[in-house]
Design a protein around this motif. Structure first.
Motif: not given
Length: 489
Positions: A12, A14-17, A49-50, A52-54, A79
């Motif tokens: 994991e 942050h902020p990907l997961m 989820a990662a 979606r955030r990438a 990010p």
């Protein structure tokens, strides 16, 4: 010291997961290493989820098709940084709801051994430049049990990179039934008590502890503690055997995120030179939580996992006595269902003294750090801890137990006004906790002395730049010598 190519492996970032401290570390340390002119690649699973955030994801490689679990390597950027991220994309294993380790029902994914075996094989291919990316690391830096098989799979291969394995919390070991070793078709020579076998089971963490060239954990004190039976989680013998390869490097704080001077989640900014904004944040926190607004009433904050490890049971035992005093307590966290219910019941009984929010909110955590006067971390053990480091920067004096990283970062008020940054107690008991809180509340009534400790606390520098330099030294040591696995303990 010439620049190195570093493959940073984490489950994991942050902020990907993010589910805990590992996410904070993996989200900050690679960027700090890159700022020191290292060539860093971060690799992690391609969770739903990662993804979606990438942003700007592209296919980097399709070179792993021969694996029994075909995967793709996707490329993006972490990010807020320029760090290249490689995502191990295997839809059957990572494209699902829930967090990296548990499903929406809160239970561990039953196929975790397969999921992180697939991850380890993909990382191994990347480390050996077998994934078609024309990039070969000097050092592979693995973190916690989810990447523990990587040093084991690399061990003994000609021309392999050096390996470093970081223990973030020894209590989480990735132990599974022996059948999973054979089901994942792991190399047979790894199955022995001197390898990844652990009392008849498969232990992912032993892959790192036995086979990595260098070991470290996230504070000097915790590095010593885990070689003892009390903190060693049945692995203290192995760690003593590898003590000459084990060190502690304190985690850092990301001051671009955690700094009251520019924290975007705060209604009022402040600094050590001008603490007026802290008082305004305290009033805002009291209003937000429905507590009476009072500058004179000290506010105690607690943010974290509700578990015995964190000493939350000590807090519960101390709360009746604490709630009889003119103080307010704001708590944010989740975990043990019984602890959650007891805290909610107490909050209903003492609405003007105790506010409890079950769950987690990054924004609310920042507001607690800024608005509280004291921050409570009475952990039974704490590999490093980050909230006490954040608290120091926010002038929110920590009350901590003398263990792990808490012992390495907080100086007790009794050690003199020039050095003191908080309040420390040793015995894991409600009585010792209350005694430390009593000392803190007594000092709170002496504004000049209190401000002196606040200034001391806010002047501390636990930035990732310092930690990153220590990791570079560790990488050089791993490159200088690749020792064989230890003899049986």
């Amino acid at each position: 010291m010439r620049p190195r190519k570093i493959l940073f492996v984490a489950s994991e970032a942050h902020p990907l997961m993010k589910t805990g401290g590992l996410g904070d570390v993996a989200g900050a340390l690679p960027a700090a290493l890159q700022a020191l002119h290292q060539d860093v690649r971060l690799v992690m699973p391609a969770y739903r989820a990662a993804m979606r955030r990438a942003g700007n994801i592209r296919i980097a490689s399709l070179a792993l098709e021969e694996d029994p679990h075909p995967v793709r390597i996707l490329e993006t950027t972490l990010p807020g940084s320029e760090v290249t991220v490689w995502l191990v994309d295997s839809a059957p294993h990572f494209d699902r709801n829930g967090n990296p380790y548990t499903g929406p029902d809160g239970h561990d994914w039953p196929d975790n051994p397969e999921r992180f075996s697939v991850f380890a094989r993909a990382v191994t291919a990347l480390a050996l430049d077998q994934a078609g990316l024309a990039w070969r690391p000097d050092v592979v830096h693995c973190n916690d049990w989810q990447s523990g098989l990587v040093p084991a799979l690399l061990h003994g291969l000609p021309g392999r990179p050096a390996t470093v394995f970081t223990i973030h919390n020894l209590a989480y070991q990735g132990i599974f039934a022996a059948e999973h070793f054979w089901r994942q078709k792991l190399p047979g020579h790894l199955w022995s008590p001197e390898g990844v076998e652990f009392y008849g089971n498969l232990s992912f963490i032993k892959g790192g502890l036995v086979y990595a060239d260098r070991l470290n954990t996230v504070s000097p004190t915790y590095a010593r503690e885990i070689t003892t039976p009390e903190f060693g989680c049945n692995l203290d013998g192995l760690l003593r055997a590898r003590a000459d390869r084990l060190c502690g490097i304190l985690n850092g704080a990301d001051y671009s995120v955690w700094d009251p001077v520019h924290d975007p989640y705060l209604s009022h900014h402040y600094s050590a030179g001008n603490l007026d904004g802290k008082a305004a944040n305290k009033a805002a926190l009291q209003r937000e939580t429905g507590l009476p607004v009072s500058a004179e009433t000290p506010v105690i904050g607690l943010v974290g996992r509700l578990a015995a490890q964190k000493g939350v049971d000590l807090v519960l035992s101390a709360l009746p006595a604490l709630l009889s005093r003119p103080v307010q307590t704001v708590l944010l966290g989740s975990g043990d269902a019984q602890l959650e219910q007891t805290l909610k019941t107490l909050a209903e009984q003492y609405p003007d003294r105790l506010h409890v929010t079950i769950g987690f909110s990054e924004e609310f955590a920042h507001r607690i750090e800024a608005g509280a006067d004291l921050f409570l971390m009475p952990s039974r053990y704490e590999p490093c801890g980050l909230n006490q480091i954040y608290s120091l920067r926010y002038g929110t004096l920590p009350v901590v137990r003398r263990t792990g990283g808490l012992a390495d970062t907080v100086v007790d008020a009794s050690d003199g006004p020039r050095r003191a940054t908080g309040f420390v107690f040793s015995d894991p008991s409600p009585e010792a906790l209350l005694e430390a809180l009593s000392r803190a509340l007594a000092l709170y009534r002496r504004p000049r002395a209190w401000r002196r400790l606040q200034r001391n606390a806010m002047a501390q520098d636990f930035s990732w730049a310092n930690s990153a330099r220590n990791y570079l030294k560790l990488y050089e040591r791993s490159l200088s010598q690749k020792p064989a696995p230890p003899e049986p303990v």
